[in-house]
Design a protein around this motif. Structure first.
Motif: not given
Length: 346
Positions: A169-183
């Protein structure tokens, strides 16, 4: 190809890696009958994984824990399922108790491999499981008639089987990256240093730390994956990396949901993993997987991806398939040089 509606119940496995590999069966069933409805009865933790398998219509929670018998609870579940009027059940675990619910639910065709006291519980009993080398072959063979699938050769080889492919899920992936401050701009190396099975499958944490250090020098950021049980391992790993480089390490063990881990693994360029469920998830989301094998062997449950490096060392006592090293030296893991793994990270 069959185009009549059929309803199929799968009694799913209890381990992450096995659940991922079972998708190959669902793909094969859908190939034979695209409009078949496939429901999977499995532990609650499996639901996020099953929701990422397009072939699965519904995940049904199995409330009885692994290893418990509880006839009354199984009867209650079977009574609820009886109204679904399933045409066929596939029982993937080997136990007799796993075959009880389909029988009690009145499912007319009950398919599975011969296991402990399953005569009578299964009426489409497959006797020749050991004629198929890989677990994924054993799953796929169940989708075919008994007399058509006699051994691995009748399936045409591992490369001809449908391999698991979890959707992202691209949207969920973006959210997960942002949640953990991963570039999302830097290449990411995933490390999975835990092993639920036992220490004989666990490459030393200092070796993982050496790989992390070298990857950071190559411009990678590093994500550490695992469950809450792995937190001590991942915390130690991070502490063994040079202080100035620790800012590039994201310790996610016990911090993510399973579905967040799926999407975050999919964001990794390369994943280094012990022989574990996370290794199979990484393969199913298309990562370059470096699978580290100690006491076990890829000759049964290899990661199924076109981008795989299997690393192990040949010593006379492996594979022993033990949870702990019977000889007490763990040479099959300790003697596996981290520089060999690092050389495979491009």
């Amino acid at each position: 190809m069959n185009n009549t509606q059929s309803k199929i119940l799968i009694i799913g496995p209890s381990w992450v890696g096995d659940m991922v590999m079972s998708q190959s069966l669902y793909i094969e069933l859908k190939k034979a009958n695209p409009i078949a409805q496939i429901d999977v009865l499995a532990p609650a933790w499996c639901k996020p994984i099953l929701e990422r398998m397009p072939e699965v219509h519904r995940a049904i929670e199995m409330p009885i824990g692994h290893g418990r018998f509880s006839f009354k609870e199984r009867l209650k579940i079977a009574q609820k399922l009886r109204s679904e009027h399933y045409d066929q059940a596939f029982i993937l675990p080997n136990s007799a108790k796993s075959a009880l619910i389909p029988l009690l639910a009145g499912i007319p065709t009950r398919t599975g491999w011969r296991g402990e006291f399953r005569y009578g519980l299964l009426n489409d009993l497959r006797p020749n499981k050991k004629s198929f080398q890989y677990m994924v072959e054993r799953y796929v063979a169940l989708a075919h008639l008994k007399n058509k699938m006699t051994n691995s050769a009748s399936l045409g080889g591992l490369d001809n089987l449908p391999w698991p492919k979890l959707s992202i899920d691209p949207d969920a992936q973006v959210k997960a990256l942002a949640k953990f401050s991963i570039s999302s701009e830097l290449p990411t190396l995933g490390l999975c240093p835990g092993a639920e099975f036992g220490p004989a499958k666990q490459w030393p944490v200092e070796h993982y730390a050496a790989v992390a250090s070298e990857a950071i020098k190559k411009g990678y950021q590093v994500c550490l994956f695992g469950s809450a049980k792995d937190q001590q391992t991942t915390s130690t790993l991070r502490s063994l990396v040079e202080k100035e480089n620790q800012q590039h390490i994201y310790d996610l063990a016990g911090q993510t949901s399973l579905i967040e881990a799926v999407d975050l693994l999919a964001a990794c360029k390369t994943v280094v993993s012990n022989d574990s469920g996370l290794m199979h998830i990484a393969a199913a989301v298309g990562c370059h997987v470096i699978g580290v094998y100690g006491s076990t062997s890829p000759d049964y449950t290899p990661p199924l991806s076109k981008k795989v490096d299997i690393v192990s060392i040949d010593i006379e006592c492996r594979p022993c398939f033990k949870r702990e090293c019977p000889l007490g030296h763990l040479k099959c893991l300790k003697n596996l040089d981290p520089r060999y793994i690092t050389s495979k990270i491009k």
